[in-house]
Scaffold this motif. Structure first.
Motif, PDB file in Angstrom:
ATOM      1  N   THR A 104       0.919  -1.208   0.160  1.00 35.25           N
ATOM      2  CA  THR A 104      -0.081   0.138  -0.126  1.00 35.25           C
ATOM      3  C   THR A 104       0.758   1.060  -0.113  1.00 35.25           C
ATOM      4  O   THR A 104       2.080   1.284  -0.021  1.00 35.25           O
ATOM      5  CB  THR A 104      -0.857   0.090   1.209  1.00 35.25           C
ATOM      6  N   GLY A 105       0.376   2.301   0.164  1.00 42.44           N
ATOM      7  CA  GLY A 105       1.185   3.618   0.234  1.00 42.44           C
ATOM      8  C   GLY A 105       1.264   3.822   1.830  1.00 42.44           C
ATOM      9  O   GLY A 105       0.773   3.226   2.664  1.00 42.44           O
ATOM     10  N   PRO A 106       2.231   4.610   2.065  1.00 44.87           N
ATOM     11  CA  PRO A 106       2.746   4.788   3.567  1.00 44.87           C
ATOM     12  C   PRO A 106       1.995   5.706   4.251  1.00 44.87           C
ATOM     13  O   PRO A 106       2.096   5.497   5.677  1.00 44.87           O
ATOM     14  CB  PRO A 106       4.135   5.139   3.534  1.00 44.87           C
ATOM     15  N   THR A 107       1.069   6.664   3.631  1.00 47.49           N
ATOM     16  CA  THR A 107       0.936   7.674   4.655  1.00 47.49           C
ATOM     17  C   THR A 107      -0.697   8.128   4.405  1.00 47.49           C
ATOM     18  O   THR A 107      -1.263   7.570   3.083  1.00 47.49           O
ATOM     19  CB  THR A 107       1.557   9.073   4.329  1.00 47.49           C
ATOM     20  N   GLY A 108      -1.277   8.599   5.361  1.00 49.39           N
ATOM     21  CA  GLY A 108      -2.805   9.007   4.925  1.00 49.39           C
ATOM     22  C   GLY A 108      -3.726   8.004   4.390  1.00 49.39           C
ATOM     23  O   GLY A 108      -3.654   6.798   4.564  1.00 49.39           O
ATOM     24  N   ILE A 109      -4.547   8.412   3.412  1.00 48.19           N
ATOM     25  CA  ILE A 109      -5.459   7.471   2.632  1.00 48.19           C
ATOM     26  C   ILE A 109      -4.645   6.528   2.007  1.00 48.19           C
ATOM     27  O   ILE A 109      -5.251   5.471   1.793  1.00 48.19           O
ATOM     28  CB  ILE A 109      -6.517   8.355   1.771  1.00 48.19           C
ATOM     29  N   VAL A 138      -5.891   0.072  15.136  1.00 48.56           N
ATOM     30  CA  VAL A 138      -4.157  -0.167  14.959  1.00 48.56           C
ATOM     31  C   VAL A 138      -4.040  -0.702  13.629  1.00 48.56           C
ATOM     32  O   VAL A 138      -4.595  -1.924  13.204  1.00 48.56           O
ATOM     33  CB  VAL A 138      -3.653  -0.986  16.148  1.00 48.56           C
ATOM     34  N   LEU A 139      -3.295   0.018  13.049  1.00 47.46           N
ATOM     35  CA  LEU A 139      -2.527  -0.553  11.510  1.00 47.46           C
ATOM     36  C   LEU A 139      -0.982  -1.227  11.800  1.00 47.46           C
ATOM     37  O   LEU A 139      -0.537  -0.479  12.840  1.00 47.46           O
ATOM     38  CB  LEU A 139      -2.454   0.185  10.440  1.00 47.46           C
ATOM     39  N   ILE A 140      -0.727  -2.194  11.177  1.00 44.37           N
ATOM     40  CA  ILE A 140       0.609  -2.415  11.377  1.00 44.37           C
ATOM     41  C   ILE A 140       1.321  -2.547   9.917  1.00 44.37           C
ATOM     42  O   ILE A 140       0.509  -2.659   8.783  1.00 44.37           O
ATOM     43  CB  ILE A 140       0.672  -4.130  11.713  1.00 44.37           C
ATOM     44  N   ALA A 141       2.401  -2.084   9.851  1.00 42.66           N
ATOM     45  CA  ALA A 141       3.224  -2.107   8.602  1.00 42.66           C
ATOM     46  C   ALA A 141       4.643  -2.597   8.684  1.00 42.66           C
ATOM     47  O   ALA A 141       5.198  -2.747   9.840  1.00 42.66           O
ATOM     48  CB  ALA A 141       3.323  -0.488   8.280  1.00 42.66           C
ATOM     49  N   ALA A 142       5.153  -2.698   7.499  1.00 41.36           N
ATOM     50  CA  ALA A 142       6.566  -3.372   7.511  1.00 41.36           C
ATOM     51  C   ALA A 142       7.304  -2.550   6.181  1.00 41.36           C
ATOM     52  O   ALA A 142       6.551  -2.589   5.317  1.00 41.36           O
ATOM     53  CB  ALA A 142       6.818  -4.853   7.195  1.00 41.36           C
ATOM     54  N   ALA A 174       0.461   2.184  14.073  1.00 38.45           N
ATOM     55  CA  ALA A 174      -0.287   3.253  13.916  1.00 38.45           C
ATOM     56  C   ALA A 174      -1.692   3.341  13.898  1.00 38.45           C
ATOM     57  O   ALA A 174      -2.314   2.372  13.658  1.00 38.45           O
ATOM     58  CB  ALA A 174       0.071   3.998  12.666  1.00 38.45           C
ATOM     59  N   THR A 175      -2.148   4.413  14.427  1.00 38.36           N
ATOM     60  CA  THR A 175      -3.708   4.753  14.323  1.00 38.36           C
ATOM     61  C   THR A 175      -3.999   4.879  12.862  1.00 38.36           C
ATOM     62  O   THR A 175      -3.135   5.147  11.864  1.00 38.36           O
ATOM     63  CB  THR A 175      -4.220   5.806  15.080  1.00 38.36           C
ATOM     64  N   PRO A 176      -5.198   4.764  12.191  1.00 34.05           N
ATOM     65  CA  PRO A 176      -5.518   4.697  10.862  1.00 34.05           C
ATOM     66  C   PRO A 176      -4.714   5.875   9.991  1.00 34.05           C
ATOM     67  O   PRO A 176      -4.317   5.775   9.043  1.00 34.05           O
ATOM     68  CB  PRO A 176      -6.961   4.730  10.705  1.00 34.05           C
ATOM     69  N   LEU A 177      -4.801   7.164  10.718  1.00 30.20           N
ATOM     70  CA  LEU A 177      -4.195   8.267  10.027  1.00 30.20           C
ATOM     71  C   LEU A 177      -2.979   9.000  10.771  1.00 30.20           C
ATOM     72  O   LEU A 177      -2.592   9.961  10.527  1.00 30.20           O
ATOM     73  CB  LEU A 177      -5.257   9.484   9.629  1.00 30.20           C
ATOM     74  N   GLY A 178      -2.554   8.155  12.049  1.00 35.25           N
ATOM     75  CA  GLY A 178      -1.577   8.659  12.912  1.00 35.25           C
ATOM     76  C   GLY A 178      -0.150   8.428  12.355  1.00 35.25           C
ATOM     77  O   GLY A 178       0.027   7.534  11.352  1.00 35.25           O
ATOM     78  N   ALA A 179       0.666   8.727  13.053  1.00 33.74           N
ATOM     79  CA  ALA A 179       2.123   8.501  12.727  1.00 33.74           C
ATOM     80  C   ALA A 179       2.630   7.311  12.992  1.00 33.74           C
ATOM     81  O   ALA A 179       2.172   6.462  14.207  1.00 33.74           O
ATOM     82  CB  ALA A 179       3.115   9.852  13.488  1.00 33.74           C
ATOM     83  N   TRP A 180       3.337   6.540  12.290  1.00 33.54           N
ATOM     84  CA  TRP A 180       3.851   5.377  12.567  1.00 33.54           C
ATOM     85  C   TRP A 180       4.900   5.237  13.904  1.00 33.54           C
ATOM     86  O   TRP A 180       5.840   6.138  13.769  1.00 33.54           O
ATOM     87  CB  TRP A 180       4.883   4.751  11.217  1.00 33.54           C
ATOM     88  N   THR A 181       4.828   4.277  14.522  1.00 37.90           N
ATOM     89  CA  THR A 181       5.764   3.956  15.775  1.00 37.90           C
ATOM     90  C   THR A 181       6.449   2.678  15.487  1.00 37.90           C
ATOM     91  O   THR A 181       5.550   1.518  15.247  1.00 37.90           O
ATOM     92  CB  THR A 181       5.027   3.860  16.965  1.00 37.90           C
ATOM     93  N   ARG A 182       7.662   2.474  15.747  1.00 39.43           N
ATOM     94  CA  ARG A 182       8.380   1.296  15.180  1.00 39.43           C
ATOM     95  C   ARG A 182       8.213   0.563  16.506  1.00 39.43           C
ATOM     96  O   ARG A 182       8.338   0.823  17.671  1.00 39.43           O
ATOM     97  CB  ARG A 182      10.013   1.684  15.236  1.00 39.43           C
ATOM     98  N   PHE A 183       7.805  -0.960  16.244  1.00 41.36           N
ATOM     99  CA  PHE A 183       7.730  -1.833  17.566  1.00 41.36           C
ATOM    100  C   PHE A 183       8.542  -2.870  17.523  1.00 41.36           C
ATOM    101  O   PHE A 183       8.706  -3.708  18.241  1.00 41.36           O
ATOM    102  CB  PHE A 183       6.441  -2.097  17.947  1.00 41.36           C
ATOM    103  N   GLY A 184       9.394  -3.129  16.228  1.00 36.85           N
ATOM    104  CA  GLY A 184      10.198  -4.360  16.177  1.00 36.85           C
ATOM    105  C   GLY A 184      10.906  -4.564  14.880  1.00 36.85           C
ATOM    106  O   GLY A 184      10.748  -3.552  13.855  1.00 36.85           O
ATOM    107  N   THR A 185      11.355  -5.667  14.596  1.00 37.14           N
ATOM    108  CA  THR A 185      11.944  -6.087  13.265  1.00 37.14           C
ATOM    109  C   THR A 185      11.653  -7.455  12.855  1.00 37.14           C
ATOM    110  O   THR A 185      11.340  -8.411  13.599  1.00 37.14           O
ATOM    111  CB  THR A 185      13.434  -6.015  13.288  1.00 37.14           C
TER     112      THR A 185
END
Length: 232
Positions: A104-109, A138-142, A174-185
């Motif tokens: 997906t895209g990394p930011t916003g919508i 909560v969304l998760i991204a990598a 992150a929350t759906p439109l919030g800033a991403w927070t690293r939690f691991g690898t």
């Protein structure tokens, strides 16, 4: 209004299932993600202070051994870009958990818009559909932080380029439109015993530990997953 929303969601879920059913006539084993690459490795949740997600398991430091599968969602020819999927499976307290991410895209919508990609190492993968936490969705991204170079999702090319090296991705919430927070690898290598895996990853049957599921996400997902399992 809630009844109307539930009806629309159920209708959409049934529509997705009908599409899956049609594709399954041509691809009886896997309607989507027909061809993949089997990977193994570890998922490490960081220690130390960080912005909590509201999902206790995710907010607690720890390490899990994982099995993973990288695949092309639409099954387009290898020369074409495709929506890439990254499925990750691990066991926590004797229960399977499956985490499914897609490009997906990394930011916003843009986080909710699937994107065609050629190179897994340059892609952002996200859960798109939120998990339910104690504090909200909560969304998760990598995203890749270390790889031997480009990683095209042509199985033969991917295996040749990754070889015996590792592919390391940084994990965020992150929350759906919030800033991403690293939690691991997430650190992955090629599995030695097979080119692909027959395992089916299912976030409906195997949810993330301590995370809740929103009713609307289940209504959208369950009919299609039932078809993929051969029950719909």
């Amino acid at each position: 209004m809630d009844t109307l929303s539930s009806t629309v969601q159920a209708w959409a879920g049934s529509a997705f299932a009908a599409v899956f059913r049609g594709i399954k006539v041509v691809r009886p084993q896997r309607p989507i993600h027909p061809k993949g690459i089997q990977l193994v490795g570890t998922m490490q949740r960081d220690d130390g202070e960080r912005q909590p997600s509201g999902i206790p398991w995710l907010d607690t430091a720890g390490t899990n051994r994982v099995e993973a599968r990288l695949s092309r969602s639409l099954g387009l020819p290898d020369a074409f870009p495709d929506i890439l999927g990254l499925a990750v499976r691990f066991t926590e307290q004797d229960r399977l958990s499956d985490m499914l991410l897609a490009t997906t895209g990394p930011t916003g919508i843009g986080r909710f818009v699937l994107r065609l990609r050629r190179d897994a190492a340059a892609a952002v993968f996200s859960s798109m559909m939120p998990y339910k936490s104690d504090t909200g969705p909560v969304l998760i991204a990598a995203r890749t932080i270390e790889s031997p170079g480009k990683l095209p999702v042509d199985p033969a090319a991917f295996r040749s380029l990754l070889g015996g090296e590792s592919w390391t991705l940084e994990l965020h919430h992150a929350t759906p439109l919030g800033a991403w927070t690293r939690f691991g690898t997430l650190t992955l290598k090629l599995a030695k015993h097979a080119e692909d895996t027959a395992e089916r990853f299912d976030p409906v049957l195997n949810p993330l530990p301590t995370a809740g599921t929103y009713g609307w996400t289940k209504r959208l997902r369950e009919p299609s997953y039932a078809v993929a399992r051969g029950r719909g």
